[in-house]
Design a protein around this motif. Structure first.
Motif, PDB file in Angstrom:
ATOM      1  N   LEU A   1       0.831  -1.210   0.000  1.00  0.00           N
ATOM      2  CA  LEU A   1       0.000   0.000   0.000  1.00  0.00           C
ATOM      3  C   LEU A   1       0.863   1.257   0.000  1.00  0.00           C
ATOM      4  N   PHE A   2       2.001   1.226   0.684  1.00  0.00           N
ATOM      5  CA  PHE A   2       2.906   2.379   0.695  1.00  0.00           C
ATOM      6  C   PHE A   2       3.508   2.587  -0.695  1.00  0.00           C
ATOM      7  N   VAL A   3       3.896   1.481  -1.361  1.00  0.00           N
ATOM      8  CA  VAL A   3       4.393   1.564  -2.744  1.00  0.00           C
ATOM      9  C   VAL A   3       3.313   2.157  -3.642  1.00  0.00           C
ATOM     10  N   ALA A   4       2.070   1.731  -3.431  1.00  0.00           N
ATOM     11  CA  ALA A   4       0.959   2.262  -4.238  1.00  0.00           C
ATOM     12  C   ALA A   4       0.772   3.749  -3.994  1.00  0.00           C
ATOM     13  N   ALA A   5       0.962   4.183  -2.747  1.00  0.00           N
ATOM     14  CA  ALA A   5       0.820   5.610  -2.434  1.00  0.00           C
ATOM     15  C   ALA A   5       1.872   6.428  -3.168  1.00  0.00           C
ATOM     16  N   ILE A   6       3.127   5.949  -3.181  1.00  0.00           N
ATOM     17  CA  ILE A   6       4.213   6.681  -3.839  1.00  0.00           C
ATOM     18  C   ILE A   6       4.031   6.668  -5.355  1.00  0.00           C
ATOM     19  N   ALA A   7       3.847   5.462  -5.901  1.00  0.00           N
ATOM     20  CA  ALA A   7       3.746   5.325  -7.355  1.00  0.00           C
ATOM     21  C   ALA A   7       2.485   5.995  -7.896  1.00  0.00           C
ATOM     22  N   GLY A   8       1.359   5.781  -7.211  1.00  0.00           N
ATOM     23  CA  GLY A   8       0.106   6.348  -7.680  1.00  0.00           C
ATOM     24  C   GLY A   8       0.157   7.858  -7.709  1.00  0.00           C
ATOM     25  N   LEU A   9       0.660   8.473  -6.625  1.00  0.00           N
ATOM     26  CA  LEU A   9       0.725   9.929  -6.588  1.00  0.00           C
ATOM     27  C   LEU A   9       1.705  10.445  -7.647  1.00  0.00           C
ATOM     28  N   HIS A  10       2.808   9.715  -7.840  1.00  0.00           N
ATOM     29  CA  HIS A  10       3.800  10.177  -8.818  1.00  0.00           C
ATOM     30  C   HIS A  10       3.242  10.193 -10.238  1.00  0.00           C
ATOM     31  N   PHE A  11       2.654   9.060 -10.643  1.00  0.00           N
ATOM     32  CA  PHE A  11       2.216   8.963 -12.024  1.00  0.00           C
ATOM     33  C   PHE A  11       1.008   9.865 -12.295  1.00  0.00           C
ATOM     34  N   VAL A  12       0.090   9.951 -11.344  1.00  0.00           N
ATOM     35  CA  VAL A  12      -1.049  10.858 -11.524  1.00  0.00           C
ATOM     36  C   VAL A  12      -0.573  12.302 -11.480  1.00  0.00           C
ATOM     37  N   GLY A  13       0.385  12.577 -10.572  1.00  0.00           N
ATOM     38  CA  GLY A  13       0.920  13.936 -10.465  1.00  0.00           C
ATOM     39  C   GLY A  13       1.658  14.365 -11.717  1.00  0.00           C
ATOM     40  N   VAL A  14       2.391  13.448 -12.345  1.00  0.00           N
ATOM     41  CA  VAL A  14       3.091  13.782 -13.590  1.00  0.00           C
ATOM     42  C   VAL A  14       2.082  14.095 -14.697  1.00  0.00           C
ATOM     43  N   SER A  15       0.978  13.344 -14.707  1.00  0.00           N
ATOM     44  CA  SER A  15      -0.031  13.589 -15.743  1.00  0.00           C
ATOM     45  C   SER A  15      -0.759  14.909 -15.524  1.00  0.00           C
ATOM     46  N   ALA A  16      -0.643  15.492 -14.313  1.00  0.00           N
ATOM     47  CA  ALA A  16      -1.276  16.789 -14.052  1.00  0.00           C
ATOM     48  C   ALA A  16      -0.479  17.929 -14.679  1.00  0.00           C
ATOM     49  N   MET A  17       0.758  17.612 -15.109  1.00  0.00           N
ATOM     50  CA  MET A  17       1.625  18.652 -15.680  1.00  0.00           C
ATOM     51  C   MET A  17       1.513  18.628 -17.211  1.00  0.00           C
ATOM     52  N   ARG A  18       1.422  19.833 -17.814  1.00  0.00           N
ATOM     53  CA  ARG A  18       1.397  19.982 -19.263  1.00  0.00           C
ATOM     54  C   ARG A  18       2.588  20.852 -19.650  1.00  0.00           C
ATOM     55  N   THR A  19       3.465  20.340 -20.541  1.00  0.00           N
ATOM     56  CA  THR A  19       4.625  21.117 -20.982  1.00  0.00           C
ATOM     57  C   THR A  19       4.584  21.290 -22.501  1.00  0.00           C
ATOM     58  N   THR A  20       5.001  22.453 -22.976  1.00  0.00           N
ATOM     59  CA  THR A  20       5.017  22.751 -24.411  1.00  0.00           C
ATOM     60  C   THR A  20       6.423  22.703 -24.984  1.00  0.00           C
ATOM     61  N   MET A  21       7.387  22.226 -24.151  1.00  0.00           N
ATOM     62  CA  MET A  21       8.761  22.125 -24.630  1.00  0.00           C
ATOM     63  C   MET A  21       8.866  20.970 -25.611  1.00  0.00           C
ATOM     64  N   LEU A  22       9.709  21.125 -26.615  1.00  0.00           N
ATOM     65  CA  LEU A  22       9.918  20.087 -27.594  1.00  0.00           C
ATOM     66  C   LEU A  22      10.686  18.930 -26.974  1.00  0.00           C
ATOM     67  N   SER A  23      10.478  17.749 -27.479  1.00  0.00           N
ATOM     68  CA  SER A  23      11.157  16.580 -26.933  1.00  0.00           C
ATOM     69  C   SER A  23      12.661  16.694 -27.052  1.00  0.00           C
ATOM     70  N   ALA A  24      13.112  17.433 -28.129  1.00  0.00           N
ATOM     71  CA  ALA A  24      14.564  17.579 -28.291  1.00  0.00           C
ATOM     72  C   ALA A  24      15.170  18.383 -27.148  1.00  0.00           C
ATOM     73  N   ASP A  25      14.387  19.318 -26.611  1.00  0.00           N
ATOM     74  CA  ASP A  25      14.895  20.142 -25.502  1.00  0.00           C
ATOM     75  C   ASP A  25      15.025  19.348 -24.206  1.00  0.00           C
ATOM     76  N   LEU A  26      14.304  18.211 -24.143  1.00  0.00           N
ATOM     77  CA  LEU A  26      14.344  17.391 -22.926  1.00  0.00           C
ATOM     78  C   LEU A  26      15.206  16.149 -23.114  1.00  0.00           C
ATOM     79  N   THR A  27      16.040  16.174 -24.126  1.00  0.00           N
ATOM     80  CA  THR A  27      16.900  15.025 -24.378  1.00  0.00           C
ATOM     81  C   THR A  27      18.338  15.402 -24.084  1.00  0.00           C
ATOM     82  N   ALA A  28      18.984  14.685 -23.188  1.00  0.00           N
ATOM     83  CA  ALA A  28      20.379  14.952 -22.826  1.00  0.00           C
ATOM     84  C   ALA A  28      21.276  14.123 -23.704  1.00  0.00           C
ATOM     85  N   GLY A  29      22.452  14.635 -23.951  1.00  0.00           N
ATOM     86  CA  GLY A  29      23.372  13.904 -24.781  1.00  0.00           C
ATOM     87  C   GLY A  29      24.070  12.798 -24.027  1.00  0.00           C
TER      88      GLY A  29
END
Length: 657
Positions: free
Chosen positions: A167-195
């Motif tokens: 249940l603790f793993v579910a709390a961490i993972a669930g909040l993380h993945f739902v929280g990430v989906s709450a974010m909207r970014t307009t940056m291009l994928s190339a800008d988020l790619t490290a060499g």
């Protein structure tokens, strides 16, 4: 993929350690070990923080270059403070809702860390948030956090730690993945790619560091478990074993005996209970000191331990008393076991530059032949042991029904003696004490007699030990002293009165006061009273005995050492105590006419008395030849049937009170 797997491993391992530590805190009395709170906060915060950033690096490799370091570090502080607060609330709250409230705070801590961590990424104006999704993530984190702690701290399920971890793993993972989906970014994928492989290397390093921290917490937990187990085992050893000898103690013996009896009843088998008592242990303690006594006990205990075989058990019950159990129905095997016990207690024991030998008495009772319950079995083994101790020939005795009859007879005799004291059935006889040279009577020894209405004349050798064992000797001794002094006050003033003191009476704290009050109440001059005591009365505590003797001497009463020549008699006792008279035991008179050794002993005691200026009175004079030998050796005083048998005061011409 490698970073996602690392995130999953970190999340599961860290959650399990966090839940185990929190369970330990809840089980710790009064929450005394505060270091566990810090350990729990560190483990929980590291798990949440590292899981978040490992997953973030997996999905957005270029994020590593956009992180605001101060805010990133502050997000860890938020997680640590939140986990600590959740743990305190959940484990210390007296309310049944404590775990639920702690779980809710734990969910908020996960959310606080997640969103502060996301805020640490510099997306500039390219990021937007979905409020409904944020609320949903908060509710998921709080719900799973609440369920996790509620399960851990309120559930009686033995798998509660595992379920709480999930249940603790579910709390961490669930909040993380739902929280990430709450974010909207307009940056291009190339800008988020490290060499290159920089994000992977950074993520793996982060995962390894986290796992090391989690492993440290797990190791601390394991060490604590091992320490607790070791402490428990040590305390159990102390509780169930004798501190000096390491043998099982009385508690362990009783538990073992209960188990053996249950097994014997179930299987219809027989076993023997054996009582063991050392014979000379007290003497070794008195003469050699307590260190020597301890050495004796340790040596014998080691011998017992070495000799034990299958179905055999030995415990120390206390002092010099041991007990053994032997599981067998074969008499030969049982006799062989008893022989080994005898060998262990009879072999010499080396102590420093000398050796001692204790010997002992062994009593056996068989289950179910002699008894079918524990209390009766123990009692009958003790009876057999006391019979062996009282027998001058044998040292091993099996229980016999007649032993119970002896005990019942002793109890009945004690009850009758108490009644006799109340109803005045006791009387005093007196035996003359004579000057051997002239035949002149100079004193009388008071002797207690009991004429039972049904038993007839009961010998003192029979009822005096019973009185000592049942606490009747104190009132009995007081009656003898009061009555004898009252009667002697009416005799010829030149005659002395001799009264025996039992060992129990001698050490009574009010003895000197009793003697003083008796003399004052009866009017008998102190100089006419002589109190007799044996060396066995004073050997237990010589210093205290000497103080008592001196207090009595200060009253003007004289002191005689009775039965000299038997038991512990020693010159040191004569030198240490201010005795006025030595009473030579009557056993030496039987061979004085024909036995040169007996005559030599009498001659030596008389010479010792003259040297130390102590008068010697010979007891047990029964023939004219014995009297003649004593007269020839210069003995001053005598007592015995030849000179006068014990009789009532009126028969001796003494005026009763």
């Amino acid at each position: 993929m490698l970073l996602l797997i690392s995130a999953l491993i970190v999340c599961i391992a860290g959650s399990w350690i966090t839940m185990r530590i929190m369970a330990r805190i809840a089980a710790t009395p009064e929450r005394q070990n505060h270091s566990w709170y810090l350990q729990c906060a560190a483990a929980g915060a590291t798990t949440i923080w590292c899981t978040h950033f490992l997953a973030l690096l997996a999905y957005m490799p270029g994020v590593a270059g956009l992180l605001n370091i101060p805010i990133t570090l502050f997000s860890f502080v938020i997680a640590a403070g939140g986990v600590l607060a959740a743990t305190v609330i959940a484990t210390t709250s007296k309310s049944r809702m404590g775990p639920a409230m702690g779980g809710a705070v734990l969910g908020l801590a996960i959310a606080g860390m997640h969103y502060s961590g996301m805020y640490a990424v510099d997306f500039g104006e390219h990021m937007a948030w979905s409020a409904p999704t944020i609320v949903l993530s908060l509710l998921l984190g709080m719900a799973f956090g609440t369920l996790s702690l509620q399960c851990l701290l309120r559930s009686g399920n033995r798998h509660c730690e595992l379920l709480a971890t999930v249940l603790f793993v579910a709390a961490i993972a669930g909040l993380h993945f739902v929280g990430v989906s709450a974010m909207r970014t307009t940056m291009l994928s190339a800008d988020l790619t490290a060499g290159g492989n920089t994000p992977v290397v950074l993520g793996v390093a982060l995962a390894i560091t986290t796992l090391l921290l989690v492993a440290t917490g797990g190791n601390s937990f394991s060490i604590d478990d091992a320490t607790r187990a070791e402490s428990y085992e040590r305390m159990r050893q102390m509780a169930l074993h004798d501190a000096l000898t390491s043998l099982p103690n009385r508690v362990s013996f009783n538990d073992h005996l209960d188990q053996v009896i249950d097994a014997a009843r179930k299987d219809a088998t027989q076993f023997a209970l054996i009582g063991i008592d050392l014979n000379k242990f007290k003497e070794i303690n008195d003469v050699r000191g307590h260190a020597a006594g301890d050495a004796v006990l340790v040596t014998i205990a080691n011998r017992f331990t070495e000799m034990l075989g299958a179905g055999e058990f030995v415990a120390r019950l206390g002092g010099d008393e041991f007990a053994a159990v032997h599981l067998t129905s074969d008499p030969d095997e049982l006799n062989a076991f008893v022989a080994r016990i005898e060998e262990a207690i009879n072999l010499p024991i080396p102590i420093d530059d000398y050796e001692v030998t204790t010997g002992g008495s062994v009593g056996l009772a068989l289950f179910p032949k002699d008894a079918t319950d524990k209390e009766t079995l123990v009692t009958r083994a003790d009876l057999a042991m006391y019979r062996a101790k009282a027998d001058p020939v044998r040292t091993v005795a099996y229980y016999e029904p007649s032993m119970d009859e002896t005990v019942r007879e002793a109890r009945a005799l004690a009850a009758d003696l108490r009644t006799a004291l109340e109803k005045g059935e006791l009387s005093l006889h007196y035996q003359v004490q004579t000057a051997i040279a002239t035949g002149e009577i100079f004193g009388y020894e008071a002797l207690l007699r009991w004429n039972h209405p049904e038993r007839g004349e009961v010998p003192p050798a029979q009822f005096i030990p019973v009185a000592e064992e049942n606490g009747l000797i104190i009132p009995l001794g007081e009656w003898v002293l009061q009555t004898a002094c009252a009667q002697a006050a009416h005799w010829d003033p030149s005659c002395k009165l001799a009264v025996n003191l039992s060992p129990v009476q001698f050490f009574h704290p009010d003895l000197s006061r009793l003697v003083q009050e008796t003399l004052e109440n009866t009017g008998l001059p102190p100089a006419r009273l002589e109190l007799e005591l044996t060396e066995t009365s004073i050997i237990d505590d010589k210093q205290r005995a000497l103080e008592i003797v001196r207090r009595i001497k200060e009253l003007g009463v004289s002191i005689a050492l009775d039965d000299f020549g038997t038991g512990y008699s020693s010159i040191d006792t004569l030198r240490s105590f201010p005795f006025d008279r030595i009473k030579l035991d009557g056993s030496f008179m039987k061979g004085i006419e024909t036995n040169s050794d007996a005559a030599a002993i009498v001659r030596s005691v008389l010479a010792l008395g003259r040297t130390m200026n102590i008068s010697v009175l010979a007891e047990g004079i029964e023939t004219p030849r014995q009297l003649e030998v004593l007269r020839g050796e210069g003995c001053v005083a005598g007592q015995g049937f030849l000179l006068g048998r014990p009789a009532r005061p009126e028969a001796l011409g003494l005026q009763p009170a």
